[in-house]
Write a protein that holds these residues in place. Sequence first.
Motif, PDB file in Angstrom:
ATOM      1  N   ILE A  97      -8.614  -0.153  13.227  1.00 46.61           N
ATOM      2  CA  ILE A  97      -7.824  -1.392  13.238  1.00 46.61           C
ATOM      3  C   ILE A  97      -8.529  -2.457  12.388  1.00 46.61           C
ATOM      4  N   SER A  98      -9.874  -2.486  12.435  1.00 47.48           N
ATOM      5  CA  SER A  98     -10.638  -3.410  11.579  1.00 47.48           C
ATOM      6  C   SER A  98     -10.463  -3.054  10.102  1.00 47.48           C
ATOM      7  N   LEU A  99     -10.338  -1.758   9.819  1.00 45.07           N
ATOM      8  CA  LEU A  99     -10.141  -1.299   8.440  1.00 45.07           C
ATOM      9  C   LEU A  99      -8.846  -1.886   7.869  1.00 45.07           C
ATOM     10  N   HIS A 100      -7.812  -1.958   8.707  1.00 43.58           N
ATOM     11  CA  HIS A 100      -6.541  -2.541   8.274  1.00 43.58           C
ATOM     12  C   HIS A 100      -6.753  -3.984   7.828  1.00 43.58           C
ATOM     13  N   GLN A 101      -7.498  -4.765   8.640  1.00 41.77           N
ATOM     14  CA  GLN A 101      -7.800  -6.165   8.317  1.00 41.77           C
ATOM     15  C   GLN A 101      -8.638  -6.243   7.037  1.00 41.77           C
ATOM     16  N   LEU A 102      -9.588  -5.331   6.897  1.00 36.92           N
ATOM     17  CA  LEU A 102     -10.437  -5.298   5.700  1.00 36.92           C
ATOM     18  C   LEU A 102      -9.583  -5.042   4.451  1.00 36.92           C
ATOM     19  N   MET A 103      -8.620  -4.115   4.564  1.00 37.28           N
ATOM     20  CA  MET A 103      -7.782  -3.789   3.415  1.00 37.28           C
ATOM     21  C   MET A 103      -6.865  -4.946   3.019  1.00 37.28           C
ATOM     22  N   THR A 125      -4.728   9.651   7.197  1.00 35.03           N
ATOM     23  CA  THR A 125      -4.065   8.593   7.969  1.00 35.03           C
ATOM     24  C   THR A 125      -4.707   7.244   7.685  1.00 35.03           C
ATOM     25  N   CYS A 126      -6.038   7.217   7.655  1.00 28.16           N
ATOM     26  CA  CYS A 126      -6.795   5.986   7.332  1.00 28.16           C
ATOM     27  C   CYS A 126      -6.328   5.404   6.004  1.00 28.16           C
ATOM     28  N   VAL A 127      -6.259   6.279   5.008  1.00 32.57           N
ATOM     29  CA  VAL A 127      -5.934   5.827   3.649  1.00 32.57           C
ATOM     30  C   VAL A 127      -4.521   5.249   3.597  1.00 32.57           C
ATOM     31  N   ILE A 128      -3.578   5.949   4.226  1.00 33.65           N
ATOM     32  CA  ILE A 128      -2.178   5.481   4.190  1.00 33.65           C
ATOM     33  C   ILE A 128      -2.050   4.155   4.943  1.00 33.65           C
ATOM     34  N   ALA A 129      -2.656   4.086   6.118  1.00 32.90           N
ATOM     35  CA  ALA A 129      -2.596   2.849   6.906  1.00 32.90           C
ATOM     36  C   ALA A 129      -3.262   1.713   6.138  1.00 32.90           C
ATOM     37  N   ALA A 130      -4.350   2.044   5.448  1.00 33.14           N
ATOM     38  CA  ALA A 130      -5.046   1.038   4.635  1.00 33.14           C
ATOM     39  C   ALA A 130      -4.114   0.494   3.558  1.00 33.14           C
ATOM     40  N   LEU A 131      -3.254   1.349   3.013  1.00 33.84           N
ATOM     41  CA  LEU A 131      -2.314   0.874   1.993  1.00 33.84           C
ATOM     42  C   LEU A 131      -1.342  -0.166   2.558  1.00 33.84           C
ATOM     43  N   ALA A 132      -0.984  -0.037   3.843  1.00 34.49           N
ATOM     44  CA  ALA A 132      -0.114  -1.049   4.469  1.00 34.49           C
ATOM     45  C   ALA A 132      -0.813  -2.403   4.471  1.00 34.49           C
ATOM     46  N   GLY A 133      -2.110  -2.411   4.808  1.00 36.25           N
ATOM     47  CA  GLY A 133      -2.890  -3.649   4.755  1.00 36.25           C
ATOM     48  C   GLY A 133      -3.022  -4.164   3.327  1.00 36.25           C
ATOM     49  N   LEU A 134      -3.197  -3.224   2.400  1.00 37.69           N
ATOM     50  CA  LEU A 134      -3.341  -3.579   0.981  1.00 37.69           C
ATOM     51  C   LEU A 134      -2.086  -4.303   0.473  1.00 37.69           C
ATOM     52  N   LEU A 135      -0.891  -3.803   0.849  1.00 36.43           N
ATOM     53  CA  LEU A 135       0.371  -4.431   0.418  1.00 36.43           C
ATOM     54  C   LEU A 135       0.437  -5.873   0.904  1.00 36.43           C
ATOM     55  N   PHE A 136       0.066  -6.065   2.164  1.00 39.46           N
ATOM     56  CA  PHE A 136       0.053  -7.389   2.773  1.00 39.46           C
ATOM     57  C   PHE A 136      -0.863  -8.316   1.954  1.00 39.46           C
ATOM     58  N   GLY A 137      -2.068  -7.841   1.645  1.00 33.80           N
ATOM     59  CA  GLY A 137      -3.040  -8.637   0.883  1.00 33.80           C
ATOM     60  C   GLY A 137      -2.574  -8.923  -0.537  1.00 33.80           C
ATOM     61  N   LEU A 138      -2.003  -7.900  -1.191  1.00 32.51           N
ATOM     62  CA  LEU A 138      -1.507  -8.073  -2.567  1.00 32.51           C
ATOM     63  C   LEU A 138      -0.460  -9.176  -2.613  1.00 32.51           C
ATOM     64  N   ASP A 139       0.419  -9.179  -1.609  1.00 40.59           N
ATOM     65  CA  ASP A 139       1.510 -10.145  -1.584  1.00 40.59           C
ATOM     66  C   ASP A 139       0.994 -11.573  -1.408  1.00 40.59           C
ATOM     67  N   ILE A 140      -0.053 -11.725  -0.572  1.00 43.93           N
ATOM     68  CA  ILE A 140      -0.656 -13.054  -0.380  1.00 43.93           C
ATOM     69  C   ILE A 140      -1.324 -13.501  -1.683  1.00 43.93           C
ATOM     70  N   GLY A 141      -2.070 -12.569  -2.299  1.00 45.13           N
ATOM     71  CA  GLY A 141      -2.891 -12.924  -3.465  1.00 45.13           C
ATOM     72  C   GLY A 141      -2.101 -13.136  -4.742  1.00 45.13           C
ATOM     73  N   VAL A 142      -1.043 -12.350  -4.932  1.00 50.96           N
ATOM     74  CA  VAL A 142      -0.385 -12.309  -6.240  1.00 50.96           C
ATOM     75  C   VAL A 142       0.316 -13.623  -6.581  1.00 50.96           C
ATOM     76  N   ILE A 143       0.877 -14.296  -5.573  1.00 49.27           N
ATOM     77  CA  ILE A 143       1.686 -15.486  -5.868  1.00 49.27           C
ATOM     78  C   ILE A 143       0.821 -16.640  -6.361  1.00 49.27           C
ATOM     79  N   SER A 144      -0.437 -16.715  -5.903  1.00 50.49           N
ATOM     80  CA  SER A 144      -1.261 -17.872  -6.293  1.00 50.49           C
ATOM     81  C   SER A 144      -1.513 -17.875  -7.805  1.00 50.49           C
ATOM     82  N   GLY A 145      -1.712 -16.679  -8.397  1.00 47.67           N
ATOM     83  CA  GLY A 145      -1.957 -16.613  -9.839  1.00 47.67           C
ATOM     84  C   GLY A 145      -0.691 -16.784 -10.658  1.00 47.67           C
ATOM     85  N   ALA A 146       0.438 -16.308 -10.098  1.00 47.72           N
ATOM     86  CA  ALA A 146       1.703 -16.351 -10.848  1.00 47.72           C
ATOM     87  C   ALA A 146       2.338 -17.744 -10.829  1.00 47.72           C
TER      88      ALA A 146
END
Length: 468
Positions: A149-155, A24-45
């Motif tokens: 919940i902190s793990l989500h923010q970390l991801m 569950t941790c890992v899957i929920a972490a992926l939701a945070g990861l998607l959010f972060g990827l989306d913020i980060g990816v546009i700046s380089g592109a």
Amino acid sequence: MSTTHHGLTAHSRSTNSRFKIIMTCVIAALAGLLFGLDIGVISGALPFISKQFHVSDRIQEWIVSSMMVGAALGALLSGWMAKKIGRKFSLMIGAALFAAASMLCAFAADPEWLIVGRVLLGVAVGIASFTAPLYLSEVAPRTMRGSMISLHQLMVTVGILVAFLSNTAFSSTGNWRWMLGVIALPAVAMLAGLLLLPQSPRWLMSVGRDKEAQSVLKQLRADTKEVEVEVQEIRDQLKISQEGWGLFRSNPNFRRSVWLGISLQIMQQLTGINVVMYYAPRIFGLAGYGSAHDQLWGTVIVGAVNVAATFIAIGLVDRWGRKPILITGFSVMAASLAALGGLLHAGISSSTSQILAVTALVIFIAGFAMSAGPMIWILCAEIQPIKGRDFGISASTFVNWVANTVAGATFLTLLNTIGHAPTFWLYAAMNAFFIIVTLRFVPETRSTSLEQIERNLMAGKPLRELGQ
């Protein structure tokens, strides 16, 4: 014989429940990861997109901020979806939409299609960023709830860093389509993982599927006693009906907690953090780093500091308290942005001034990641009374995205109209103002029960005394 058998069963149950929780941790972490990827990816592109399509700064602002418009819509939808179809299926829709929208962005034939793809990505992020922490808080045992919940923010911060690294890897070819398309892979992985996860026991009980809820809890908890206690707690909580809008209209004390939540989210966005994340290469360009490759390596440093400083917040939040951490963070951010503005005003001509400018930027990132990043999400969840929690958190999350859109859609215009140094001084002044707001209105909620906070709120105590 039977005791051995019983012992084995107890041991295997404990191992099985631990495995389920980690999954569950890992899957929920992926939701945070998607959010972060989306913020980060546009700046380089963005630099490569603007070169290929010859787009103005105004269109660049639209490409960046269209994601936040979608996320505001997703945040509005997500409360209703999580209630109607459940947390698990809401997350699955979010992951599928994210994968599809990433591909739409990667194959966009013109800026207009890119903006449409970014709006859809935003809807997916809005759904995931609301639903994942909710699902986590309902599935995790209470001993792990805060860290989950902190793990989500970390991801989220890890996602930003991974996107910056991916951008840097693709920068030598300048292939922005790969930068935008590659983030579909973790979304597909998340979708596959979600198929294995159980529904939220709380949601199952809210729709009258008590037997299923009990069997889910038996899988996720090692102790049968714990399951019985939790089922009873959920029953008691579900008797308290959510009456958000009605309560907002009729109860001035509840209005205060909603307005405080909204104000905190506006403060979080007006620190300038997402402006720095979205336009990091542009800012490194202002600091005298000319080549795209140098600028993108600069963003990787920003991403790494962002991840590292989030650990400081996780370590200090329950020891030092929310309010001292926020005041420290706003002070650090105000000072570092004022210094960066001063350096830009004086003109960055030597390698020393370049290094000082990057140092100021990195200190700003650390100040945010250890304070306003995680603290504001924690406070927004703590200050809302049980009856109005869904409404209060939905309102503040929606406003977070609106404020994020405003910040993203005005930064380049500010640079071009009032100038580089005054833009950073403006953000520094806002951070200084937020110190005063925090001192006057923000409560210290460390080691205060949610019930006590609610009693203080409804008794009409001043906002800053809610945690006493």
